[in-house]
Design a protein around this motif. Structure first.
Motif, PDB file in Angstrom:
ATOM      1  N   LYS A  18      20.091  31.250  55.949  1.00 53.43           N
ATOM      2  CA  LYS A  18      20.770  30.459  54.914  1.00 53.43           C
ATOM      3  C   LYS A  18      20.019  29.153  54.651  1.00 53.43           C
ATOM      4  O   LYS A  18      19.875  28.730  53.514  1.00 53.43           O
ATOM      5  CB  LYS A  18      22.210  30.144  55.342  1.00 53.43           C
ATOM      6  CG  LYS A  18      23.190  31.207  54.945  1.00 53.43           C
ATOM      7  CD  LYS A  18      24.612  30.742  55.189  1.00 53.43           C
ATOM      8  CE  LYS A  18      25.576  31.890  54.944  1.00 53.43           C
ATOM      9  NZ  LYS A  18      26.811  31.760  55.681  1.00 53.43           N
ATOM     10  N   THR A  22      17.273  27.551  51.239  1.00 55.95           N
ATOM     11  CA  THR A  22      17.420  26.288  50.508  1.00 55.95           C
ATOM     12  C   THR A  22      16.063  25.615  50.307  1.00 55.95           C
ATOM     13  O   THR A  22      15.975  24.543  49.726  1.00 55.95           O
ATOM     14  CB  THR A  22      18.346  25.293  51.251  1.00 55.95           C
ATOM     15  OG1 THR A  22      17.698  24.867  52.458  1.00 55.95           O
ATOM     16  CG2 THR A  22      19.690  25.904  51.567  1.00 55.95           C
ATOM     17  N   ASP A  31      13.168  30.667  46.379  1.00 54.97           N
ATOM     18  CA  ASP A  31      13.148  30.151  47.747  1.00 54.97           C
ATOM     19  C   ASP A  31      12.143  30.918  48.613  1.00 54.97           C
ATOM     20  O   ASP A  31      11.777  32.049  48.311  1.00 54.97           O
ATOM     21  CB  ASP A  31      14.554  30.147  48.365  1.00 54.97           C
ATOM     22  CG  ASP A  31      15.081  31.531  48.662  1.00 54.97           C
ATOM     23  OD1 ASP A  31      14.615  32.141  49.645  1.00 54.97           O
ATOM     24  OD2 ASP A  31      15.959  32.007  47.919  1.00 54.97           O
ATOM     25  N   LYS A  73      14.514  21.230  58.491  1.00 57.33           N
ATOM     26  CA  LYS A  73      15.777  21.756  57.965  1.00 57.33           C
ATOM     27  C   LYS A  73      16.437  22.710  58.958  1.00 57.33           C
ATOM     28  O   LYS A  73      17.646  22.695  59.117  1.00 57.33           O
ATOM     29  CB  LYS A  73      15.568  22.417  56.613  1.00 57.33           C
ATOM     30  CG  LYS A  73      15.347  21.385  55.520  1.00 57.33           C
ATOM     31  CD  LYS A  73      15.589  21.921  54.141  1.00 57.33           C
ATOM     32  CE  LYS A  73      15.555  20.787  53.124  1.00 57.33           C
ATOM     33  NZ  LYS A  73      15.423  21.261  51.767  1.00 57.33           N
TER      34      LYS A  73
END
Length: 109
Positions: A18, A22, A31, A73
């Motif tokens: 997930k 992003t 992506d 991230k």
């Protein structure tokens, strides 16, 4: 039993994906996961993650920054102890690695 001990590695893998979805290649509006730049995500019982990824080319302008962005991230997922990003060009990236969704987005289908 606290919440941390109940997270399994598969669920963690899904959370990582997930997060990866992003992150975008600045030159392509898709992506990096759908682009097929992520070759593998390994999660062990110690909550250490290793991500094997590639870039669209060895001369990619984001060769310096993209792996760092991926690492930072993914590290934002609280339970992870360590995240390592390894870049490989074996096999080299080709458009064949893109998901159907990415090919559709870029008008390749």
């Amino acid at each position: 039993m606290n919440e941390e001990t109940t997270i399994d590695t598969q669920e963690l893998g899904e959370k990582i994906v997930k997060v990866l979805k992003t992150i975008y290649d600045p030159e392509i509006p898709v992506d990096i996961y759908e682009l097929g730049l992520i070759y593998d995500v390994f999660v062990n019982e110690e909550y250490e993650v290793k991500i094997l990824m590639t870039l669209t080319s060895p001369n990619c302008p984001v060769a310096e920054t993209l792996p760092v962005e991926v690492e930072e991230k993914v590290k934002s997922i609280d339970v992870l102890k360590d995240v390592e990003v390894e870049i490989t060009f074996d096999p080299p990236w080709t458009q064949e690695l893109m998901s159907e969704e990415a090919k559709l987005e870029l008008g390749l289908l």
